[in-house]
Design a protein around this motif. Structure first.
Motif, PDB file in Angstrom:
ATOM      1  N   HIS A 165      10.231   1.838   7.935  1.00 52.71           N
ATOM      2  CA  HIS A 165      11.280   1.330   7.023  1.00 52.71           C
ATOM      3  C   HIS A 165      10.876   1.560   5.551  1.00 52.71           C
ATOM      4  O   HIS A 165       9.653   1.238   5.392  1.00 52.71           O
ATOM      5  N   PRO A 166      11.781   1.821   4.826  1.00 54.81           N
ATOM      6  CA  PRO A 166      11.612   1.989   3.335  1.00 54.81           C
ATOM      7  C   PRO A 166      11.233   0.601   2.871  1.00 54.81           C
ATOM      8  O   PRO A 166      11.396  -0.216   3.407  1.00 54.81           O
ATOM      9  N   ALA A 167      10.393   0.639   1.717  1.00 55.71           N
ATOM     10  CA  ALA A 167      10.151  -0.918   1.279  1.00 55.71           C
ATOM     11  C   ALA A 167      11.389  -1.474   0.703  1.00 55.71           C
ATOM     12  O   ALA A 167      12.225  -0.926   0.318  1.00 55.71           O
ATOM     13  N   TYR A 168      11.230  -2.912   1.147  1.00 51.61           N
ATOM     14  CA  TYR A 168      12.079  -3.826   0.596  1.00 51.61           C
ATOM     15  C   TYR A 168      12.155  -4.092  -0.907  1.00 51.61           C
ATOM     16  O   TYR A 168      13.273  -4.657  -1.052  1.00 51.61           O
ATOM     17  N   TYR A 169      10.999  -4.162  -1.507  1.00 50.36           N
ATOM     18  CA  TYR A 169      10.848  -4.621  -2.653  1.00 50.36           C
ATOM     19  C   TYR A 169      10.200  -3.787  -3.499  1.00 50.36           C
ATOM     20  O   TYR A 169       9.459  -2.657  -2.917  1.00 50.36           O
ATOM     21  N   GLU A 193       0.882  -1.054   0.099  1.00 49.40           N
ATOM     22  CA  GLU A 193       0.054  -0.102   0.059  1.00 49.40           C
ATOM     23  C   GLU A 193       0.939   1.146  -0.095  1.00 49.40           C
ATOM     24  O   GLU A 193       2.204   1.073  -0.013  1.00 49.40           O
ATOM     25  N   GLU A 194       0.370   2.373  -0.177  1.00 46.75           N
ATOM     26  CA  GLU A 194       1.069   3.546  -0.267  1.00 46.75           C
ATOM     27  C   GLU A 194       2.064   3.622   0.938  1.00 46.75           C
ATOM     28  O   GLU A 194       3.150   4.039   0.767  1.00 46.75           O
ATOM     29  N   ASP A 195       1.350   3.484   2.186  1.00 52.05           N
ATOM     30  CA  ASP A 195       2.445   3.826   3.117  1.00 52.05           C
ATOM     31  C   ASP A 195       2.839   2.389   4.136  1.00 52.05           C
ATOM     32  O   ASP A 195       3.508   2.661   5.166  1.00 52.05           O
ATOM     33  N   TYR A 196       2.980   1.492   3.358  1.00 52.09           N
ATOM     34  CA  TYR A 196       3.138   0.231   3.868  1.00 52.09           C
ATOM     35  C   TYR A 196       3.487  -1.081   2.903  1.00 52.09           C
ATOM     36  O   TYR A 196       3.090  -0.821   1.854  1.00 52.09           O
ATOM     37  N   GLN A 197       4.798  -1.718   3.422  1.00 59.36           N
ATOM     38  CA  GLN A 197       4.876  -3.110   2.484  1.00 59.36           C
ATOM     39  C   GLN A 197       5.037  -4.256   3.551  1.00 59.36           C
ATOM     40  O   GLN A 197       5.939  -4.041   4.507  1.00 59.36           O
TER      41      GLN A 197
END
Length: 298
Positions: free
Chosen positions: A170-174, A50-54
């Motif tokens: 945390h920034p997205a990992y993928y 989603e925009e604010d999570y992964q």
């Protein structure tokens, strides 16, 4: 708003419903599901963006005491998923008789927030559910306990929100477009393997590995779209298994091929031409060099 991202490992004994749960949470059919134990052999990631999570879910093989090299590799995938987990979803079957010691050995001394999911409650009595909740509260002191039915999508509301609360910023990992870390070829081999699990009994499915040898996209004539030509090898350990797999006049192999092709076409959304071959590699499940070439090197 700050972005959250993290790894959520789904763990438990074989056949408790981990793969069904991941497919429901991710909203994609990533893990193969059969009534037989130990269907999952790899660690498969399912990614919810989603925009604010992964959220990166890991479906892992059921925890067992390994008897041969393939099972050792399967358990190393489990250990890997515990090493980088931000949250654990521990799935247990309502009908288990409190013999999850193999699982508890792996998770008790780790400082990872754990959510207990008591699965398959659709046919359970309320007192059975209450007794299990009390048992796991005492045993694990988890963040929370939910009595669910993954198969019937029952009581899963709120689990995603709870997971999200526990994830770090945390920034997205993928890449945000990805929904898994696996290739199309991997899923094709898994679909074929699923059909083998569903069509054969006893040791046949467990002695089998599927290797996609070629995966070529071709233009159909007269502009009718693309077709994918797939050639796959089914590896077994003995000649007798090869004969059973092929069946009288090739009938069983044809059945598996037809069922797999139908499923692969749905998965890839393209026309598929599927060729299956059977090859004997004696005792491959105990041979490290073959396991490595089949992708079981962690």
């Amino acid at each position: 708003m700050a972005h959250k991202a993290g790894f959520v490992s789904i763990i438990g004994k074989p056949n408790v419903g981990k793969s069904t749960l991941m497919n429901v949470l991710v909203g994609e059919r990533l893990s193969i599901i059969t009534p037989k134990a130990q269907t999952t052999r790899h660690r498969i990631l399912g990614i919810v963006n989603e925009e604010d999570y992964q959220i990166v879910f890991s479906d892992t093989p059921g925890i067992i005491k390994p008897k041969y090299s393939l099972q050792e590799s399967m358990m190393s995938f489990v250990n890997g998923s515990l090493t980088d987990a931000d949250v654990l979803l521990f799935v247990t079957d309502i009908n288990e008789e409190h013999d999850e010691e193999d699982v508890l050995e792996k998770i008790l001394n780790r400082d990872i927030p754990t959510i207990v999911l008591i699965n398959k409650i659709d046919k359970a009595l309320q007192e059975q559910v209450d007794e299990k909740i009390a048992y796991w509260q005492e045993k694990l002191k988890p963040v929370s306990i939910h009595a669910i039915s993954a198969l019937h999508n029952h009581n899963l509301d709120g689990i995603m929100d709870l997971v999200l609360d526990l994830l770090p910023e945390h920034p997205a990992y993928y890449d945000k477009e990805d929904y898994t870390d696996r290739s199309e070829r991997f899923f094709v081999s898994e679909i074929i393997r699923e059909k083998i699990f569903l069509n054969y009994q006893k040791e046949i499915p467990y002695s089998t590995e599927v290797i996609v040898k070629s995966f070529k996209e071709e233009q159909l004539k007269h502009g009718k779209g693309d077709m994918i030509r797939i050639s796959a090898e089914i590896v077994v350990e003995r000649d007798s298994q090869k004969n059973i797999l092929i069946g009288t006049g090739g009938s069983m192999l044809k059945k598996v091929g037809t069922e797999a092709r139908t499923e692969i076409e749905k998965f890839l959304d393209k026309k598929v031409f599927l060729e299956l071959f059977v090859k004997v590699i004696p005792d491959w499940r105990s041979k490290k060099n073959y396991l490595k070439s089949f992708g079981y090197d962690n």
